[in-house]
Design a protein around this motif. Sequence first.
Motif, PDB file in Angstrom:
ATOM      1  N   THR A 190      59.551  50.543 -18.155  1.00 32.53           N
ATOM      2  CA  THR A 190      60.225  51.003 -19.377  1.00 32.53           C
ATOM      3  C   THR A 190      59.330  50.673 -20.561  1.00 32.53           C
ATOM      4  N   VAL A 191      59.823  50.926 -21.776  1.00 36.44           N
ATOM      5  CA  VAL A 191      59.007  50.612 -22.949  1.00 36.44           C
ATOM      6  C   VAL A 191      58.813  49.108 -23.116  1.00 36.44           C
ATOM      7  N   SER A 192      59.613  48.306 -22.425  1.00 40.20           N
ATOM      8  CA  SER A 192      59.442  46.858 -22.589  1.00 40.20           C
ATOM      9  C   SER A 192      59.152  46.135 -21.275  1.00 40.20           C
ATOM     10  N   HIS A 193      59.117  46.855 -20.147  1.00 42.21           N
ATOM     11  CA  HIS A 193      58.860  46.198 -18.861  1.00 42.21           C
ATOM     12  C   HIS A 193      57.752  46.909 -18.113  1.00 42.21           C
ATOM     13  N   ASN A 194      56.889  46.127 -17.522  1.00 44.14           N
ATOM     14  CA  ASN A 194      55.769  46.704 -16.786  1.00 44.14           C
ATOM     15  C   ASN A 194      55.586  45.938 -15.483  1.00 44.14           C
ATOM     16  N   PRO A 195      55.984  46.523 -14.359  1.00 43.19           N
ATOM     17  CA  PRO A 195      55.837  45.816 -13.079  1.00 43.19           C
ATOM     18  C   PRO A 195      54.464  45.991 -12.439  1.00 43.19           C
ATOM     19  N   TRP A 196      53.472  46.472 -13.180  1.00 47.10           N
ATOM     20  CA  TRP A 196      52.203  46.876 -12.561  1.00 47.10           C
ATOM     21  C   TRP A 196      51.060  45.897 -12.809  1.00 47.10           C
ATOM     22  N   GLY A 197      51.368  44.618 -12.898  1.00 44.67           N
ATOM     23  CA  GLY A 197      50.289  43.632 -13.021  1.00 44.67           C
ATOM     24  C   GLY A 197      49.571  43.468 -11.696  1.00 44.67           C
ATOM     25  N   HIS A 198      48.643  42.481 -11.611  1.00 41.42           N
ATOM     26  CA  HIS A 198      47.957  42.328 -10.333  1.00 41.42           C
ATOM     27  C   HIS A 198      48.861  41.658  -9.303  1.00 41.42           C
ATOM     28  N   PHE A 199      48.542  41.870  -8.036  1.00 37.20           N
ATOM     29  CA  PHE A 199      49.417  41.398  -6.969  1.00 37.20           C
ATOM     30  C   PHE A 199      49.447  39.876  -6.910  1.00 37.20           C
ATOM     31  N   ALA A 200      50.633  39.355  -6.591  1.00 38.95           N
ATOM     32  CA  ALA A 200      50.776  37.904  -6.458  1.00 38.95           C
ATOM     33  C   ALA A 200      50.219  37.474  -5.098  1.00 38.95           C
ATOM     34  N   ALA A 201      49.623  36.287  -5.059  1.00 37.98           N
ATOM     35  CA  ALA A 201      49.100  35.775  -3.790  1.00 37.98           C
ATOM     36  C   ALA A 201      50.264  35.438  -2.856  1.00 37.98           C
ATOM     37  N   GLN A 202      50.008  35.533  -1.537  1.00 33.57           N
ATOM     38  CA  GLN A 202      51.110  35.353  -0.577  1.00 33.57           C
ATOM     39  C   GLN A 202      51.764  33.971  -0.664  1.00 33.57           C
ATOM     40  N   ASP A 203      50.953  32.925  -0.884  1.00 35.96           N
ATOM     41  CA  ASP A 203      51.578  31.596  -0.931  1.00 35.96           C
ATOM     42  C   ASP A 203      52.497  31.445  -2.142  1.00 35.96           C
ATOM     43  N   GLU A 204      52.119  32.102  -3.243  1.00 33.35           N
ATOM     44  CA  GLU A 204      52.997  32.109  -4.421  1.00 33.35           C
ATOM     45  C   GLU A 204      54.327  32.787  -4.095  1.00 33.35           C
ATOM     46  N   VAL A 205      54.213  33.922  -3.372  1.00 34.90           N
ATOM     47  CA  VAL A 205      55.418  34.693  -3.054  1.00 34.90           C
ATOM     48  C   VAL A 205      56.313  33.896  -2.122  1.00 34.90           C
ATOM     49  N   VAL A 206      55.698  33.228  -1.122  1.00 36.56           N
ATOM     50  CA  VAL A 206      56.472  32.424  -0.163  1.00 36.56           C
ATOM     51  C   VAL A 206      57.261  31.346  -0.907  1.00 36.56           C
ATOM     52  N   LYS A 207      56.604  30.713  -1.887  1.00 38.17           N
ATOM     53  CA  LYS A 207      57.277  29.686  -2.656  1.00 38.17           C
ATOM     54  C   LYS A 207      58.422  30.275  -3.486  1.00 38.17           C
ATOM     55  N   ALA A 208      58.138  31.426  -4.104  1.00 40.84           N
ATOM     56  CA  ALA A 208      59.138  32.031  -4.988  1.00 40.84           C
ATOM     57  C   ALA A 208      60.350  32.530  -4.215  1.00 40.84           C
ATOM     58  N   MET A 209      60.141  32.930  -2.947  1.00 41.16           N
ATOM     59  CA  MET A 209      61.275  33.468  -2.173  1.00 41.16           C
ATOM     60  C   MET A 209      62.376  32.434  -1.999  1.00 41.16           C
ATOM     61  N   GLN A 210      62.015  31.153  -2.017  1.00 47.50           N
ATOM     62  CA  GLN A 210      63.017  30.097  -1.869  1.00 47.50           C
ATOM     63  C   GLN A 210      64.024  30.126  -3.024  1.00 47.50           C
ATOM     64  N   ASN A 211      63.574  30.563  -4.209  1.00 51.46           N
ATOM     65  CA  ASN A 211      64.463  30.575  -5.376  1.00 51.46           C
ATOM     66  C   ASN A 211      65.035  31.957  -5.666  1.00 51.46           C
ATOM     67  N   THR A 212      64.820  32.895  -4.741  1.00 51.10           N
ATOM     68  CA  THR A 212      65.203  34.273  -5.041  1.00 51.10           C
ATOM     69  C   THR A 212      66.610  34.570  -4.557  1.00 51.10           C
ATOM     70  N   SER A 213      67.336  35.384  -5.316  1.00 49.19           N
ATOM     71  CA  SER A 213      68.725  35.707  -4.965  1.00 49.19           C
ATOM     72  C   SER A 213      68.765  36.507  -3.665  1.00 49.19           C
ATOM     73  N   PRO A 214      69.848  36.336  -2.849  1.00 47.73           N
ATOM     74  CA  PRO A 214      69.964  37.070  -1.581  1.00 47.73           C
ATOM     75  C   PRO A 214      69.919  38.579  -1.785  1.00 47.73           C
ATOM     76  N   GLU A 215      70.394  39.030  -2.915  1.00 45.17           N
ATOM     77  CA  GLU A 215      70.415  40.474  -3.187  1.00 45.17           C
ATOM     78  C   GLU A 215      68.995  41.049  -3.197  1.00 45.17           C
ATOM     79  N   ILE A 216      68.103  40.342  -3.901  1.00 44.55           N
ATOM     80  CA  ILE A 216      66.705  40.794  -3.973  1.00 44.55           C
ATOM     81  C   ILE A 216      66.066  40.662  -2.594  1.00 44.55           C
ATOM     82  N   LEU A 217      66.383  39.555  -1.870  1.00 43.18           N
ATOM     83  CA  LEU A 217      65.803  39.358  -0.533  1.00 43.18           C
ATOM     84  C   LEU A 217      66.211  40.507   0.380  1.00 43.18           C
ATOM     85  N   ARG A 218      67.479  40.926   0.265  1.00 46.19           N
ATOM     86  CA  ARG A 218      67.948  42.049   1.104  1.00 46.19           C
ATOM     87  C   ARG A 218      67.139  43.312   0.803  1.00 46.19           C
ATOM     88  N   SER A 219      66.900  43.587  -0.493  1.00 43.58           N
ATOM     89  CA  SER A 219      66.134  44.810  -0.775  1.00 43.58           C
ATOM     90  C   SER A 219      64.679  44.657  -0.343  1.00 43.58           C
TER      91      SER A 219
END
Lengths: 290, 146
Positions: free
Chosen positions: A153-182
Amino acid sequence: MSTTALPTNTKWWNGGRSPFNASYGKVMMWYFLMSDAFTFGAFLISYATLRFSLNGWVDANHVFNAFPFFGHENLPLAFVSLMTFILIFSSVTMVLAVHEGHHMNRKGVEKYMILTILGGLAFLGCQAWEWTHLLTGEHFVLVNGTIDTMNTTVSHNPWGHFAAQDEVVKAMQNTSPEILRSMVMEHDHSATAASLQNLTSADLISKINLNEVQVAHPGPPSFGSYFFGITGFHGFHVFSGVVINVVMYLKTKLGHFDQRGHYEMIEKAGLYWHFVDLVWVFVFLCFYLI
Amino acid sequence: MSEHVVSSPEISIPHAPSSGTGRIWKVFWLLSVVTLVELVLGFGLAKHWYGDPETSHTAILFVKGALCILSLAKAFYIVSVFMHLGDEIRNMIMTIVVPLCLFIWFIAAFLWDGNSWRNLKNTNAGSRPAQTEQHQAKPVDKDAKK
């Protein structure tokens, strides 16, 4: 150049004739287009300045890789090439309409004006699809240690560089089940929201294959504002060009230009239409190519 | 084909209408081919060179410069043939082209500014409190003042 047959004592500036050997309306159309060129130029230069001031931008081949009816197929720049060729082609039909007008051929002008209008509408349709695709497409983004979804959107941009896998693994612990399902449904097409409803977060995480799901950092938010702002302003020009062309088509059909004895209005509308194509050359260069 | 084109009385010497459409189609093919070349370059730019840290910045800059020159060539053909500016008299062409030369300064000045802004941010030069490690490297500091 037409200056060859000029009598030596022609007083160009004595009034009653155009020193540029062109009608007032046509000269003023040129000056209007020149001022419009400065407007677009200012927008594009502002965009370029901002981009020069940042260390990273978005990868156009990644953002613009979708094509209608091809789903998740990776087709970088294919759709925008189609849009570019539509606009080039409608420019050709416009100049052919002007050519027919020079020869006072009403039927020819009508035919090519219709084709030009159709080209303009096709371009607008493509742009509407592209905008919808960007505005509604949700992408996984790593923000503040959790994963969330984000649209362009005019204020959101999801197109930055990719996150490293270990970062993602760590972040998944704090992620809502709804997002995990998608995230599961992103690559496991047999899964549905209902079938995943009763799984715990840990179960969901174990089902996510990180080689299939891309999670990125947010990119510079100014990408959306500039992209939608500038392509929107260009699209508005295309829209007004289509309206002008429809008016010109109707006036041709009603025989107004035959009564007047010349088709200069078609030339003036043509100048505006070609200008729209000209601006697209640079929008295409600045947003999609470099 | 031979009708006399009546136009506004201001026009002293009516333009003779061109007889064929060959020139238009020639420019159409030219624009299409240039666009295809641009697409190939743009595609290669992101696909193979951006992602690869080995690629030299000069090479990327070179490709981007080529893309800009190709776009200007397209603009030239659209304006001069499709918009028939090339058929107008020289004085009129100049009243349109000369003001557009302001863009040369406009682009150079603003891009220079954007670049300097990035250098300032990256090096914390300027108003932010000095951080020792960034002020040890002299070339960076010099660069930031540009």
